[in-house]
Scaffold this active site. Structure first.
Site, mmCIF file in Angstrom:
data_model
loop_
_atom_site.group_PDB
_atom_site.id
_atom_site.type_symbol
_atom_site.label_atom_id
_atom_site.label_comp_id
_atom_site.label_asym_id
_atom_site.label_seq_id
_atom_site.Cartn_x
_atom_site.Cartn_y
_atom_site.Cartn_z
ATOM 1 N N ASP A 193 -0.805 -40.463 73.763
ATOM 2 C CA ASP A 193 -1.187 -41.355 74.856
ATOM 3 C C ASP A 193 -1.226 -40.619 76.195
ATOM 4 O O ASP A 193 -2.081 -40.897 77.040
ATOM 5 C CB ASP A 193 -0.223 -42.538 74.942
ATOM 6 C CG ASP A 193 -0.552 -43.614 73.931
ATOM 7 O OD1 ASP A 193 0.106 -44.663 73.953
ATOM 8 O OD2 ASP A 193 -1.468 -43.409 73.118
ATOM 9 N N HIS A 243 -1.064 -44.981 70.347
ATOM 10 C CA HIS A 243 0.236 -45.574 70.677
ATOM 11 C C HIS A 243 1.391 -44.666 70.271
ATOM 12 O O HIS A 243 2.420 -45.112 69.776
ATOM 13 C CB HIS A 243 0.379 -46.957 70.030
ATOM 14 C CG HIS A 243 -0.636 -47.949 70.525
ATOM 15 N ND1 HIS A 243 -0.595 -48.493 71.787
ATOM 16 C CD2 HIS A 243 -1.734 -48.455 69.909
ATOM 17 C CE1 HIS A 243 -1.610 -49.314 71.940
ATOM 18 N NE2 HIS A 243 -2.320 -49.316 70.822
#
Length: 283
Positions: A22, A17
């Protein structure tokens, strides 16, 4: 599916995250998905003359099922995975051969599609993946925890002394795999499977990890063999490297059920010996 679910399925580790992490994970997920979709789209019209796909559909379906990096990785919780059962195979356990049961002339290498569109090497014995039961090996060096895997767990391994017959089998596997490695055009340095020390030889056994949702743990099944020869399974749910280190003490003996995993990563190639089940002798 969520990216975290796909990353878990393909064995890419946990989603962090964070923007850059990501993005990188998303790229890897897309590569994996694209490879699977490519294979699936080839099922209908693949033929031996196509050049890219040279297997018939039933074989291709099996290859799609093997698209994960590590076949040991699964969404099934560790405590729900079936234990190795005595099914009356060659050495008492289905699919595992003792070194004396392995015919050197029956060992071969097979090429399978890799998740990045290249090829990987699989070692077979009489057209089945070679898996070996090695009994009575003495632990030479205990647990190594120097490196970490994609899930953040230390990569665990330890060193044992193999029997002369096991050395003979592994040397044949190493030679065949290295030859296939060169034929595929790889430029990575090949790491020998057997290391020579003084008047004896050693091999390194790897303890694999498995992702379970948001968590990761080690997937080797541990058993203790008591002086009475009674064998009991250890509770490995949430086992840590400290717990495993207490089992794998130099000087002790182990029986190991191992698989052979040919790798080519970061300019190094070779064979990993993956310990799927370990029986540690308590005395």
């Amino acid at each position: 599916m969520k990216m975290a679910s796909l990353a878990n399925y393909f064995g890419l580790g946990r989603q962090k995250h964070r923007s850059l992490d990501d993005v990188r994970m998303n790229i890897e997920v897309l590569k994996y998905c694209a490879t699977v979709l490519f294979l699936e789209s080839s099922l209908a019209d693949a033929s031996p003359t196509d050049g890219l796909i040279t297997t018939n559909p039933p074989e291709l379906i099996q290859l799609i099922d093997q698209m994960k990096i590590d076949p040991l990785q699964s969404n099934t919780p560790v405590n729900e995975r079936p234990a190795l059962e005595n099914t009356g195979g060659c050495s008492g356990y289905e699919g595992y051969l003792e070194p004396e049961e392995v015919s050197i002339s029956s060992i071969s290498t097979h090429r399978l599609p890799s998740y990045r569109g290249t090829w990987r090497i699989s070692i077979h014995h009489k057209d089945m993946p070679l898996q070996i039961l090695c009994t009575g090996m003495q632990i030479h060096f205990g647990l190594s925890t120097k490196f970490k895997d994609q899930s953040g767990l230390p990569k665990l391994s330890f060193v044992v002394k193999p029997s002369p017959h096991l050395c003979h089998v592994l040397e044949a596997c190493d030679s065949l795999a290295q030859r296939s490695h060169l034929e595929l055009g790889s430029t990575s340095d090949w790491r020998p499977l057997i290391r020579k020390i003084t008047n004896s030889s050693t091999i390194r056994l790897q303890i694999p990890s498995v992702a379970n949702g948001d968590f990761a743990t080690y997937s080797t099944d541990f058993y203790l063999k008591e002086p009475s020869n009674n064998v009991r399974q250890c509770d490995t749910n949430g086992i840590s490297e400290a717990d495993i280190e207490s089992f794998l003490v130099p000087g002790k003996y182990v029986d190991a059920y191992i698989g052979l995993d040919v790798y080519d990563y970061c300019q190094f190639a070779g064979i990993r010996l993956v310990a799927k089940k370990l029986i540690v002798h308590s005395a």
